[in-house]
Enzyme design. Structure first.
Site, PDB file in Angstrom:
ATOM      1  N   SER A  31       0.982   6.583   2.801  1.00 38.54           N
ATOM      2  CA  SER A  31       1.733   7.542   3.618  1.00 38.54           C
ATOM      3  C   SER A  31       2.967   8.049   2.889  1.00 38.54           C
ATOM      4  CB  SER A  31       2.190   6.875   4.917  1.00 38.54           C
ATOM      5  OG  SER A  31       1.095   6.502   5.695  1.00 38.54           O
ATOM      6  N   GLN A  87       0.830  -1.201   0.000  1.00 40.91           N
ATOM      7  CA  GLN A  87       0.000   0.000   0.000  1.00 40.91           C
ATOM      8  C   GLN A  87       0.864   1.250   0.000  1.00 40.91           C
ATOM      9  OE1 GLN A  87      -1.779   0.962   3.796  1.00 40.91           O
ATOM     10  NE2 GLN A  87      -3.629   1.740   2.855  1.00 40.91           N
ATOM     11  N   GLY A  88       0.684   2.133  -0.971  1.00 41.42           N
ATOM     12  CA  GLY A  88       1.451   3.369  -1.034  1.00 41.42           C
ATOM     13  C   GLY A  88       0.591   4.579  -0.737  1.00 41.42           C
ATOM     14  N   GLU A 111     -10.893  -1.079   6.162  1.00 37.65           N
ATOM     15  CA  GLU A 111      -9.742  -1.509   6.934  1.00 37.65           C
ATOM     16  C   GLU A 111     -10.014  -1.358   8.430  1.00 37.65           C
ATOM     17  OE1 GLU A 111      -6.409   1.081   6.626  1.00 37.65           O
ATOM     18  OE2 GLU A 111      -4.951  -0.441   7.168  1.00 37.65           O
ATOM     19  N   SER A 135       4.600  -1.242   4.279  1.00 39.53           N
ATOM     20  CA  SER A 135       4.829  -2.558   4.861  1.00 39.53           C
ATOM     21  C   SER A 135       5.099  -3.590   3.779  1.00 39.53           C
ATOM     22  CB  SER A 135       3.607  -2.991   5.680  1.00 39.53           C
ATOM     23  OG  SER A 135       3.421  -2.094   6.745  1.00 39.53           O
ATOM     24  N   SER A 157      -4.571   7.106  13.022  1.00 37.58           N
ATOM     25  CA  SER A 157      -4.100   7.016  14.407  1.00 37.58           C
ATOM     26  C   SER A 157      -5.290   7.056  15.368  1.00 37.58           C
ATOM     27  CB  SER A 157      -3.154   8.175  14.719  1.00 37.58           C
ATOM     28  OG  SER A 157      -3.907   9.372  14.820  1.00 37.58           O
ATOM     29  N   ASN A 158      -5.059   6.593  16.595  1.00 38.77           N
ATOM     30  CA  ASN A 158      -6.162   6.578  17.550  1.00 38.77           C
ATOM     31  C   ASN A 158      -6.684   7.981  17.851  1.00 38.77           C
ATOM     32  OD1 ASN A 158      -5.697   3.879  17.462  1.00 38.77           O
ATOM     33  ND2 ASN A 158      -5.567   3.586  19.685  1.00 38.77           N
ATOM     34  N   GLU A 159      -5.792   8.975  17.696  1.00 41.20           N
ATOM     35  CA  GLU A 159      -6.253  10.353  17.891  1.00 41.20           C
ATOM     36  C   GLU A 159      -7.204  10.758  16.761  1.00 41.20           C
ATOM     37  OE1 GLU A 159      -3.120   9.286  18.311  1.00 41.20           O
ATOM     38  OE2 GLU A 159      -3.204   9.452  20.495  1.00 41.20           O
TER      39      GLU A 159
END
Lengths: 381, 380
Positions: free
Chosen positions: B129, B126-127, B244, B161, B365-367
């Protein structure tokens, strides 16, 4: 039948009926008025619940009840929690009612349940003792059988609605060491029994309670005294499920009040809910409430089961609920600021009900120890 | 509302469990139990075992190899794979790109890529970020300029990844610099054997080499590899990320970790403090599982394709609980946890604890998830 999370038409109707009858938004006036009276709760409102059929919910159809499922009882208790109800739901429908349902003989059920349902009889369940600290089987009150009569001697503490109850279900030890599971019997004691003294008071969350002293009080065995321990497990498991649902109702209401406040309270020229520091804390509250709600469902599911698996599941559900309730109680006040601490505002009363979860049903550590003794949820991992 | 256990679902769970037990090589199971992961050959073999049973891509439409299971069965299947433990199929293909392709891809793209994803003939990465585009993904600067029948790709992706194993990458690139930042992005499929691509591993503190930087220097991407419409890539990415997120609960992995902690704990279970922490986590995992059940049942009832913002709860709690289980594993490991063995599979307690920091960072992110809850659910 498959798992179904959607309330049935009947369940929806019950919830609507309860919401209209209980009027959560009038809780403050109700509680403040009750604090000025000697009797803390309203016979009139209790009768209204009887007239709606609510007091028939947990009892079997054969006993004149509605045989509500654990799911339906959960939905009802959520509504009682939302409205911070101060009438003797806990003692009569849950604790005392469970005792009569699970332990009572046919004759006792016939004598008591019809009068519970029509609103003319309230119960109390006297189990906790000075120093017993939520240990389920620690019972020092003694039951002695002489000449075919049982005599009870001992002390019972923080008996919910113990001062106003018409009949009291008392746990007492017929034989065995103080904390043995075997040897506990349940006995019915009328309020006017000779040798029974009751000292009434109010709880933090405006319920009525009493400390009892029993001195050779004659008690009528509730069902078969040899089945006391098993009945006790059922009663306390029912109570745990009820406690979880009641807390979920109180948490949902506290969260809604808090979100409403964040949207309307203006500081620095904008609603305080615009600040991300507060948004994320509100999100944490939402997550906590949803986890507890999920566990109320889990507790209802567990009540379809029997034995130690049920007790383990209920302890797990209570542990999560306690964690959520602590967070909601503390954070809802903090997010409100000073207004959250006043007797004139509803949040404080919801918080007081939530804060009583542990003193009433067991500290988080004690509940986790109960769960650990059952082997945790290892079988489901 | 009726919540009593469903015997049909229990039988289905047993069927899945029995299949895994009968077909998964013991060595792979042991690797996963140690906290490691299957290598490419093992994952390929396992994917094909599942494929032969018709279970490689159960959530896909039946036309492309799906099973037609309802969401509850899909959830149970995934839970059993994770808790056994068996390898999960490569999510970049099966859970991310697959749904985008069968929903928005051209017939030719579907025919060409979907069967090869299902059998892991193509390894996808996956590209999304970039060094300057993390939580603010739409600020990405990798650009693709149309020249005739191709796009010319320049830029850099980060935190990719398993790019070192990958044959293909799906990526987001800016195709219109003049549009508002979400509007000018396109979704492209890039053959990693194309000239002009450099892959550099990023070493991480757990000793692993999962993630990479990928550089693009005038890479030619055929225009036929554009997914959907040009400049609409952000919509497809949002669709993908919503899919996801609901997979991030990973309840089965949390169950597995707690089971392993219990096994590793030994005498520590006599320590009431440790025992409480363990059973408290088991209870929290059960709460997450029930929440997931509620979300899934809700889906079944309303049967919409839209993502449920409650899925953000699953992502937050799923990551937190796995991290908490790793912390408990670290505690159970005791002084032995100090030993540093540089390897690639995170197979000791400290490496796992370090590695799993990623869970609360990736996938939004969790934020970011808390902001989604505050805005979408609570209306703040």
């Amino acid at each position: 039948m498959t798992m179904d999370f959607a309330p049935s038409e009947e369940q929806r109707l019950l919830v609507d009926t309860l919401r209209r009858a209980l009027k959560a938004d009038e809780a403050v006036a109700r509680i403040l008025a009750s604090l000025d009276q000697t009797s803390g709760w309203s016979r009139l409102r209790w009768q209204a619940l009887a007239d709606l059929g609510v007091l028939a919910l947990p009892f079997e159809e054969a006993d004149g009840g509605l045989a509500a499922s654990p799911e339906t009882m959960m939905l009802a208790m959520i509504e009682f929690g939302r409205a911070v109800v101060i009438e003797p739901v806990w003692s009569t429908l849950i604790l005392g009612g469970s005792a009569v349902r699970h332990a009572g003989s046919a004759a006792q059920r016939e004598r008591l349940i019809a009068r519970i349902i029509d609103g003319s009889l309230t119960l109390a369940f006297a189990h906790g003792e000075p120093g017993s600290r939520w240990q389920r089987t620690l019972v020092r009150t003694r039951a002695r059988c002489t000449d075919g009569q049982w005599h009870l001697t001992g002390q019972k503490h923080t008996v919910l609605f113990g001062a106003s109850a018409d009949e009291i279900v008392v746990s007492a030890r017929c034989f065995g060491s103080d904390d043995a599971a075997e040897g506990i019997g349940l006995f019915l004691v009328p309020a006017a029994a000779a040798g029974l003294s009751r000292k009434g008071y109010r709880t933090q969350d405006a319920l009525e309670a009493a400390d009892l002293v029993l001195d050779e009080v004659v008690g009528e065995p509730l069902g078969d005294t040899s089945l006391g321990a098993a009945a006790l497990e059922r009663i306390l498991d029912d109570a745990t499920a009820g406690a979880i649902a009641e807390a979920v109702g109180a948490m949902e209401e506290a969260l809604q009040l808090t979100i409403g406040y964040l949207k309307t309270r203006q500081q620095f020229g904008r609603p305080i809910g615009d600040f991300q520091a507060l948004q994320h804390r509100a999100a944490n509250l939402y997550i906590a409430v949803e986890q507890a709600r999920s566990m109320a469902f889990y507790a209802a599911a567990a009540q379809h089961e029997a034995g130690p698996a049920r007790s383990a599941a209920l302890a797990a559900a209570l542990a999560v609920t306690i964690t959520s309730a602590r967070l909601v109680a503390e954070e809802a006040i903090q997010l409100h600021g000073g207004i959250g601490m006043t007797m004139e505002y509803r949040l404080g009363h919801l918080v007081k009900r939530l804060a009583m979860l542990e003193p009433r049903f067991g500290s988080r550590e004690v509940v986790l120890d109960q769960l650990a003794r059952h082997g945790g949820l290892a079988g489901e991992m | 509302m009726h919540l009593a256990p469903d015997p049909e679902l229990a039988a289905f769970r047993q069927e899945v469990r029995a299949f895994i037990a009968a077909n998964l090589p013991a060595a792979v199971r042991r690797t996963l139990e140690r906290g490691g992961r299957a290598d490419r050959a093992e994952l390929t073999a396992w994917t094909r075992t599942l494929h032969a049973r018709g279970w490689a891509v159960p959530h896909w439409p039946q036309r492309w190899g799906g099973t037609g299971w309802d969401p509850l069965r899909l959830m149970i299947f995934r839970d059993e794979i994770q808790r056994f433990p068996a390898p999960e199929t490569l999510s970049f293909g099966t859970s991310m790109l697959g749904p985008v392709l069968y929903t928005f891809g051209s017939e030719a793209q579907q025919q060409r890529f979907l069967p090869r994803i299902a059998t892991l003939e193509d390894w996808w990465c996956q590209g999304f970020s970039e060094p300057g585009a993390g939580s603010d993904l739409a600020s990405l600067t990798t650009r693709a300029v149309r020249e005739g029948e191709a796009y010319i790709l320049d830029g850099q992706k980060a935190w990719t990844s398993y790019a070192q194993y990958a044959d293909w990458m799906f990526l987001l690139a800016r195709t219109d610099k003049t549009a508002t930042k979400q509007r000018g992005i396109s979704f492209l499929l890039v053959d990693l054997r194309s000239p002009g691509i450099t892959i550099q591993p990023t070493r991480t503190i757990d000793g692993g080499a999962e993630v990479n930087e990928v550089f693009f220097d005038s890479v030619r991407v055929p225009a036929a590899n554009l997914v959907g419409e040009e400049h609409r890539g952000w919509d497809y990415a949002k669709f993908l990320l919503a899919h996801e997120r609901s997979g991030h609960a990973r309840v089965g992995l949390a169950k597995l970790r707690l089971r392993l902690v219990r096994e590793a704990a030994g005498d520590l279970l006599a320590d009431p403090g440790f025992h409480r922490r363990l059973v408290a986590l088991e209870a929290e995992v059960k709460a997450l599982e029930m929440t997931q059940l509620r979300v899934v049942s809700e889906e079944r009832r309303v049967a919409t394709g839209a993502s449920d913002p409650v899925a953000s709860i699953l992502k937050i709690r799923g990551s937190e609980l796995q991290q908490a289980a790793a912390a408990l594993w670290l505690e159970a490991a005791g002084p032995d946890a100090q030993r540093w063995t540089e390897n690639d599979d995170g197979s000791d307690a400290a490496s796992a604890w370090l590695n799993l920091r990623k869970l609360s960072i990736y996938g939004g992110s969790n934020e970011i998830q808390r902001t989604i809850i505050a805005k979408t659910v609570l209306g703040l």
